[in-house]
Design an enzyme around this catalytic site. Structure first.
Site, PDB file in Angstrom:
ATOM      1  N   CYS A 175       4.895   5.324 -10.454  1.00  0.00           N
ATOM      2  CA  CYS A 175       4.963   4.301  -9.410  1.00  0.00           C
ATOM      3  C   CYS A 175       3.521   3.950  -9.038  1.00  0.00           C
ATOM      4  O   CYS A 175       2.787   4.805  -8.526  1.00  0.00           O
ATOM      5  CB  CYS A 175       5.723   4.858  -8.207  1.00  0.00           C
ATOM      6  SG  CYS A 175       5.798   3.710  -6.829  1.00  0.00           S
ATOM      7  N   CYS A 218       9.544   6.549  -1.290  1.00  0.00           N
ATOM      8  CA  CYS A 218       9.409   5.149  -0.886  1.00  0.00           C
ATOM      9  C   CYS A 218       8.964   5.006   0.559  1.00  0.00           C
ATOM     10  O   CYS A 218       9.511   5.638   1.449  1.00  0.00           O
ATOM     11  CB  CYS A 218      10.754   4.447  -1.023  1.00  0.00           C
ATOM     12  SG  CYS A 218      11.165   4.172  -2.711  1.00  0.00           S
ATOM     13  N   CYS A 254       5.586  -4.064   6.892  1.00  0.00           N
ATOM     14  CA  CYS A 254       7.003  -3.720   7.100  1.00  0.00           C
ATOM     15  C   CYS A 254       7.070  -2.514   8.053  1.00  0.00           C
ATOM     16  O   CYS A 254       6.308  -1.559   7.905  1.00  0.00           O
ATOM     17  CB  CYS A 254       7.674  -3.381   5.769  1.00  0.00           C
ATOM     18  SG  CYS A 254       7.601  -4.741   4.590  1.00  0.00           S
ATOM     19  N   CYS A 263       7.362   1.247   6.796  1.00  0.00           N
ATOM     20  CA  CYS A 263       6.502   1.649   5.675  1.00  0.00           C
ATOM     21  C   CYS A 263       5.134   2.145   6.158  1.00  0.00           C
ATOM     22  O   CYS A 263       4.438   1.447   6.908  1.00  0.00           O
ATOM     23  CB  CYS A 263       6.335   0.447   4.749  1.00  0.00           C
ATOM     24  SG  CYS A 263       5.141   0.713   3.443  1.00  0.00           S
ATOM     25  N   CYS A 301      -1.601  -2.758   2.677  1.00  0.00           N
ATOM     26  CA  CYS A 301      -0.717  -3.907   2.425  1.00  0.00           C
ATOM     27  C   CYS A 301      -0.738  -4.811   3.649  1.00  0.00           C
ATOM     28  O   CYS A 301      -0.695  -4.331   4.774  1.00  0.00           O
ATOM     29  CB  CYS A 301       0.702  -3.423   2.148  1.00  0.00           C
ATOM     30  SG  CYS A 301       1.856  -4.775   1.818  1.00  0.00           S
ATOM     31  N   GLU A 338      -2.992   5.561  -3.871  1.00  0.00           N
ATOM     32  CA  GLU A 338      -2.047   6.618  -4.241  1.00  0.00           C
ATOM     33  C   GLU A 338      -1.035   6.130  -5.270  1.00  0.00           C
ATOM     34  O   GLU A 338      -0.635   4.974  -5.258  1.00  0.00           O
ATOM     35  CB  GLU A 338      -1.307   7.102  -2.987  1.00  0.00           C
ATOM     36  CG  GLU A 338      -2.273   7.723  -1.986  1.00  0.00           C
ATOM     37  CD  GLU A 338      -1.596   8.347  -0.788  1.00  0.00           C
ATOM     38  OE1 GLU A 338      -0.408   8.080  -0.549  1.00  0.00           O
ATOM     39  OE2 GLU A 338      -2.279   9.109  -0.094  1.00  0.00           O
TER      40      GLU A 338
HETATM   41  S1  SF4 Z   1       7.218  -1.912   2.013  1.00  0.00           S
HETATM   42 FE1  SF4 Z   1       5.095  -1.393   2.531  1.00  0.00          FE
HETATM   43  S2  SF4 Z   1       3.923  -1.752   0.643  1.00  0.00           S
HETATM   44 FE2  SF4 Z   1       5.907  -2.799   0.408  1.00  0.00          FE
HETATM   45  S3  SF4 Z   1       5.544  -4.886   1.151  1.00  0.00           S
HETATM   46 FE3  SF4 Z   1       6.271  -3.746   2.942  1.00  0.00          FE
HETATM   47  S4  SF4 Z   1       4.381  -3.004   3.944  1.00  0.00           S
HETATM   48 FE4  SF4 Z   1       3.823  -3.645   1.867  1.00  0.00          FE
END
Ligand code: SF4
Length: 336
Positions: free
Chosen positions: A95, A324, A106, A109, A102, A81
């Protein structure tokens, strides 16, 4: 779209053919090699077979019409995306994602919740920009800025990200100025060190999101490997070498990192030349909630009083899950 075989297909052709092909793809933004009539029919057919230019994507437009999100299907049927943000001052920012999913997980996220599938190759990163360049071309507009703030950690796919940046920056191609390209990292210090040696004028952003190691480790597990002190050391070295400003990103999450005490701790970190803080209003992904407007104001008051250089980022695309931390939760009912 797949341009990996382009050099191979053109290797028996005179050198200038490569330039013509690049110009057709990146400047004229052709969507089919048949449009490149300066090539023979046979070559166009071979290019269409070996280096297809079509991009398979679904697109969502926000209610405010200022952000457009796309979900591009890749050659192995994975999807990635990216978002185009149309700023009121005329800037058009894409973006981009650099990984499918990932590995950093986090807590706040949505991408992190997907887990990690694979790195994108450099053409898959460029494909996202080409998609929106074609989209804007119809309105006689062009992309002015790129931010590596989509899915994935750029410094865990360093070579492809840098290769993509050099192509995006190429004056004879898309010609997006390096100063208009930003890379955001969760704090992979080796990447910060390497970037400082590239001689590129790109911008570095660091996702901080917490002012102390205890809290940061809770919401960003990568902090166990790269703690705040190590990150700041790498940033200071980066600034020493590049003399460039570094942006620290801080999502304001209700009752997690938005207390007065957090603001005061943040002040201590941010009181350095060329450190710049970017406050981001959190976009709900189901786990956490955004800070209230009153709390945001109180948090900002402490920063202002201490003279911290900061701004607050406008929130794009919340309704289409394009803001975000929301990538990877595209809603099918809104597809146009
Ligand atoms: S915010 Fe999301 S995309 Fe960015 S490093 Fe952390 S887990 Fe990965």
């Amino acid at each position: 779209m797949n341009l990996n075989n382009l050099e191979k297909v053109l290797e028996k052709e005179p050198k200038y053919r490569q330039k013509q092909a690049s110009s057709a793809v990146f400047v004229n933004l052709i969507e089919d090699w048949q449009e490149a009539t300066f090539f023979s029919l046979q070559l166009r057919e071979e290019l269409n077979k070996e280096c297809p230019l079509s991009i398979s994507a679904e697109t969502l437009v926000s209610k405010t019409k200022d952000s457009i999100k796309t979900r591009i299907s890749l050659k192995d049927d994975l999807q990635v995306e990216s978002v185009l943000m149309l700023h009121q001052d005329g800037r058009n920012t894409v973006c981009v994602s650099c990984q499918v999913g990932c590995p950093l997980g986090c807590q706040f996220c949505a991408t992190g919740k997907m887990g990690f599938k694979r790195n994108l190759d450099y053409f898959e990163i460029i494909e996202q920009v080409i998609f929106f360049s074609r989209y804007l071309k119809k309105e006689n507009k062009r992309i002015s800025n790129i931010v590596f703030m989509g899915m994935g950690e750029p410094f865990l796919n360093y070579e492809n990200v840098l290769k993509a940046i050099r192509i995006l920056n190429d004056k004879e191609g898309l010609s997006i100025g390096a100063r208009n390209i930003s890379i955001s990292t969760a704090g992979i210090t080796e990447g910060i060190e390497k970037l400082s040696e590239e001689g590129l004028q790109v911008n570095l952003a660091v996702s901080l999101h917490a002012p102390n190691d205890k809290l940061r480790t809770e919401i960003m597990p990568i902090n166990k490997r790269y703690n705040i002190e190590e990150i700041l050391k790498a940033v200071d070295e980066y600034i020493k070498i590049t003399k460039r400003k570094v942006m620290f990103e801080y999502l304001l999450i209700k009752d997690v990192n938005d207390s007065d005490q957090c603001a005061e701790e943040l002040v201590k970190i941010m009181r350095k030349p060329l450190y710049f803080l970017n406050l981001i209003l959190y976009n709900s992904t189901g786990l956490f909630k955004p800070s209230s407007a009153k709390r945001v104001e109180e948090f900002k008051k402490i920063l202002k009083k201490a003279g911290v250089d900061f701004s607050q980022r406008y929130r794009f695309g919340d309704d289409i899950k394009a803001a975000c931390g929301q990538f990877a939760v595209l809603k099918d009912e809104n597809v146009v």
